[in-house]
Design a protein around this motif. Structure first.
Motif, PDB file in Angstrom:
ATOM      1  N   PRO A  33      -2.067  31.483 -12.571  1.00  0.00           N
ATOM      2  CA  PRO A  33      -1.723  31.033 -13.929  1.00  0.00           C
ATOM      3  C   PRO A  33      -0.989  29.702 -13.913  1.00  0.00           C
ATOM      4  O   PRO A  33      -0.218  29.399 -13.005  1.00  0.00           O
ATOM      5  CB  PRO A  33      -0.828  32.164 -14.442  1.00  0.00           C
ATOM      6  CG  PRO A  33      -1.220  33.363 -13.636  1.00  0.00           C
ATOM      7  CD  PRO A  33      -1.565  32.834 -12.279  1.00  0.00           C
ATOM      8  N   GLY A  34      -1.253  28.909 -14.954  1.00  0.00           N
ATOM      9  CA  GLY A  34      -0.562  27.639 -15.101  1.00  0.00           C
ATOM     10  C   GLY A  34      -1.246  26.471 -14.427  1.00  0.00           C
ATOM     11  O   GLY A  34      -0.727  25.345 -14.472  1.00  0.00           O
ATOM     12  N   THR A  35      -2.391  26.718 -13.795  1.00  0.00           N
ATOM     13  CA  THR A  35      -3.130  25.629 -13.148  1.00  0.00           C
ATOM     14  C   THR A  35      -4.543  25.562 -13.715  1.00  0.00           C
ATOM     15  O   THR A  35      -5.103  26.566 -14.157  1.00  0.00           O
ATOM     16  CB  THR A  35      -3.211  25.834 -11.629  1.00  0.00           C
ATOM     17  OG1 THR A  35      -3.939  27.040 -11.344  1.00  0.00           O
ATOM     18  CG2 THR A  35      -1.822  25.957 -11.022  1.00  0.00           C
ATOM     19  N   LYS A  36      -5.122  24.384 -13.702  1.00  0.00           N
ATOM     20  CA  LYS A  36      -6.499  24.215 -14.145  1.00  0.00           C
ATOM     21  C   LYS A  36      -7.452  24.713 -13.061  1.00  0.00           C
ATOM     22  O   LYS A  36      -7.120  24.715 -11.870  1.00  0.00           O
ATOM     23  CB  LYS A  36      -6.793  22.748 -14.466  1.00  0.00           C
ATOM     24  CG  LYS A  36      -6.022  22.212 -15.665  1.00  0.00           C
ATOM     25  CD  LYS A  36      -6.362  23.002 -16.935  1.00  0.00           C
ATOM     26  CE  LYS A  36      -5.613  22.470 -18.139  1.00  0.00           C
ATOM     27  NZ  LYS A  36      -5.883  23.284 -19.354  1.00  0.00           N
ATOM     28  N   ARG A  37      -8.619  25.137 -13.470  1.00  0.00           N
ATOM     29  CA  ARG A  37      -9.609  25.646 -12.535  1.00  0.00           C
ATOM     30  C   ARG A  37     -10.199  24.484 -11.733  1.00  0.00           C
ATOM     31  O   ARG A  37     -10.754  23.539 -12.296  1.00  0.00           O
ATOM     32  CB  ARG A  37     -10.714  26.384 -13.294  1.00  0.00           C
ATOM     33  CG  ARG A  37     -11.757  27.056 -12.402  1.00  0.00           C
ATOM     34  CD  ARG A  37     -11.153  28.148 -11.560  1.00  0.00           C
ATOM     35  NE  ARG A  37     -12.176  28.940 -10.873  1.00  0.00           N
ATOM     36  CZ  ARG A  37     -11.908  29.712  -9.830  1.00  0.00           C
ATOM     37  NH1 ARG A  37     -10.676  29.786  -9.345  1.00  0.00           N
ATOM     38  NH2 ARG A  37     -12.876  30.428  -9.280  1.00  0.00           N
ATOM     39  N   GLU A  38     -10.063  24.546 -10.419  1.00  0.00           N
ATOM     40  CA  GLU A  38     -10.580  23.531  -9.510  1.00  0.00           C
ATOM     41  C   GLU A  38     -11.615  24.154  -8.587  1.00  0.00           C
ATOM     42  O   GLU A  38     -11.449  25.286  -8.122  1.00  0.00           O
ATOM     43  CB  GLU A  38      -9.472  22.959  -8.634  1.00  0.00           C
ATOM     44  CG  GLU A  38      -8.429  22.137  -9.329  1.00  0.00           C
ATOM     45  CD  GLU A  38      -7.427  21.607  -8.323  1.00  0.00           C
ATOM     46  OE1 GLU A  38      -7.606  20.486  -7.815  1.00  0.00           O
ATOM     47  OE2 GLU A  38      -6.460  22.335  -8.021  1.00  0.00           O
TER      48      GLU A  38
END
Length: 448
Positions: free
Chosen positions: A120-125
């Protein structure tokens, strides 16, 4: 920005460890009380095994995708040791059999519209590799099977050290120009097994590229055991406990849709790489997003159905020995689909395959590879017998996990039947291999 080889910097390793947390491989991640009791969380189409403990009674379940792992904890200092690698056992994978040389480029993609479902809290990479027919490969080095830091993590996680083994070189020449004389290339997407890397589909991917396809292998970050991003940043499996396999498949389907969108940007002359890395010459004019297929092994094979239902741009799909989960197999699918199973797995003993088969309303074919086991559809088929002496893996264990068919024979048959299917459905080239049994490949039987 010019393409740069990865460098082993101590501060880069420290960042990798910091971002990934404890670098330990855990096969039991995602185990739920219901699954521990032998109940599937994914509905009647699924059998007992899902994300969780290996099930010897359901060897094709995704929980068995990591059988080759030795479950060794990976210490941070082990990741620096790849700098001295190269003197041990040199592993190999089969060379491509098509008429074209192969080029390769890796891309770092960031989906700003999605949050990472596992962190959570990160963009999908995502990290993806593009394999394609190339020309003028001289001066373009061959891509490693895995990059340096992720390769060291992989080797150590399998109970060896980078001093003992060197991972294979691939046939992919990094940034070699695309063979534009072939015109626009049909696209094939690849999704791998649970917690496995996109690298384990390399032998199939580079072979299909040598036959004139643009093949995109996809790492599903924080599901895969190790993914190396630019700057030597390492991300490992961080799938939360209790994750259902049907939820994992939804994530993978969304990843695939995003990757197709990125390919669309390339075909329009754009560059979707987060760092605007150099793209191979001729790539933008060679991507044909009007002809897209997808194949996958194990959980990645199941993901093909989910992705096709989410994205109608995928014209044909092939599942390599993957059990289906959730509602996907009970929904009608009107595009061509191949079921390709190991010797002891088919819709006769997998209710999810029976359900899927009844909902395939387009062209469908169901074939079985005699002598193959679940892991025969991955690069482990070739790698594990080579390193068996280092890990103490017995011949009996190898036969149990990989079957009795010779690795090179398994590779040959998988390659020709996958190519026959996609040639017929994406290139309108009929192949008699799909009409029925042939004396040339007696190991293949058709389930009618």
């Amino acid at each position: 920005m010019k393409y740069r080889r990865p460098h082993h910097r101590r501060r880069g390793i420290a960042r990798a460890v910091g971002s990934a947390g404890v670098l330990a491989l855990a096969l039991g991640v995602g185990m739920t009380p219901a699954m521990a009791a032998g109940k599937s969380p994914d509905g009647p189409a699924a059998t007992k095994a899902a994300v969780g403990q290996p099930d010897p009674n359901t060897p094709w379940a995704p929980a068995n995708d990591e059988l080759p792992l030795r479950q060794k904890a990976v210490q941070p200092q082990a990741l620096t040791s790849a700098r001295t690698a190269g003197s041990g056992l040199q592993l190999t994978i089969p060379a491509p059999t098509g008429q074209h040389s192969v080029g390769m480029v890796g891309l770092h993609l960031v989906d700003k519209s999605r949050t990472d479902p596992y962190v959570p809290g990160t963009k999908r990479e995502l990290m993806v590799s593009l394999w394609y027919p190339a020309t003028a490969t001289s001066g373009h080095y061959q891509a490693p099977w895995l990059p340096s830091v992720s390769g060291a993590h992989f080797i150590t996680g399998h109970g060896m050290s980078p001093q003992q083994v060197t991972l294979p070189k691939t046939a992919g020449h990094v940034l070699a120009p695309v063979k534009t004389s072939l015109g626009k290339l049909p696209v094939l997407l690849y999704s791998s097994g649970l917690h496995s890397d996109r690298a384990v589909g390399t032998a199939l991917a580079q072979d299909l590229a040598s036959r004139g396809y643009l093949v995109v292998t996809v790492d599903h970050t924080h599901d895969a055991s190790e993914v190396q991003f630019p700057g030597n940043r390492l991300e490992v499996n961080r799938m939360p406990s209790g994750t259902h396999s049907s939820d994992t498949l939804k994530v993978r389907a969304a990843d695939i849709k995003f990757v197709i969108n990125a390919l669309g940007k390339i075909s329009s002359g754009g560059n979707p790489d987060a760092g605007h890395a150099t793209l191979p010459s001729g790539l933008s004019k060679s991507v044909d997003t009007s002809r897209i297929g997808m194949f996958g092994w194990s959980l990645g094979g199941a993901a093909v159905a989910n992705a096709m239902q989410l994205d109608k741009r995928i014209d044909a799909g092939a599942n390599l020995d993957g059990q289906f989960f959730g509602t996907a197999p009970s929904k009608d699918l009107d595009r061509p689909f191949m079921l390709f199973s190991s010797g002891n797995h088919n819709r006769n003993n997998d209710s999810s395959w029976r359900t899927m088969w009844s909902h395939l309303k387009g062209y469908r074919v169901d074939i079985k590879l005699k002598g193959a086991a679940h892991l025969s559809f991955s690069d482990y088929e070739y790698l594990v017998p080579q390193w068996a002496g280092l890990t103490g893996t017995s011949q009996a264990t190898i036969q149990q996990q990989y079957g009795t068919i010779a690795p090179n024979r398994a590779a040959q048959i998988q390659r020709v039947y996958l190519a026959a299917f996609f040639d017929q459905k994406l290139r309108s080239k009929h192949n008699t291999l799909l009409d029925g049994p042939t004396n040339k490949y007696p190991e293949i039987s058709f389930v009618r």
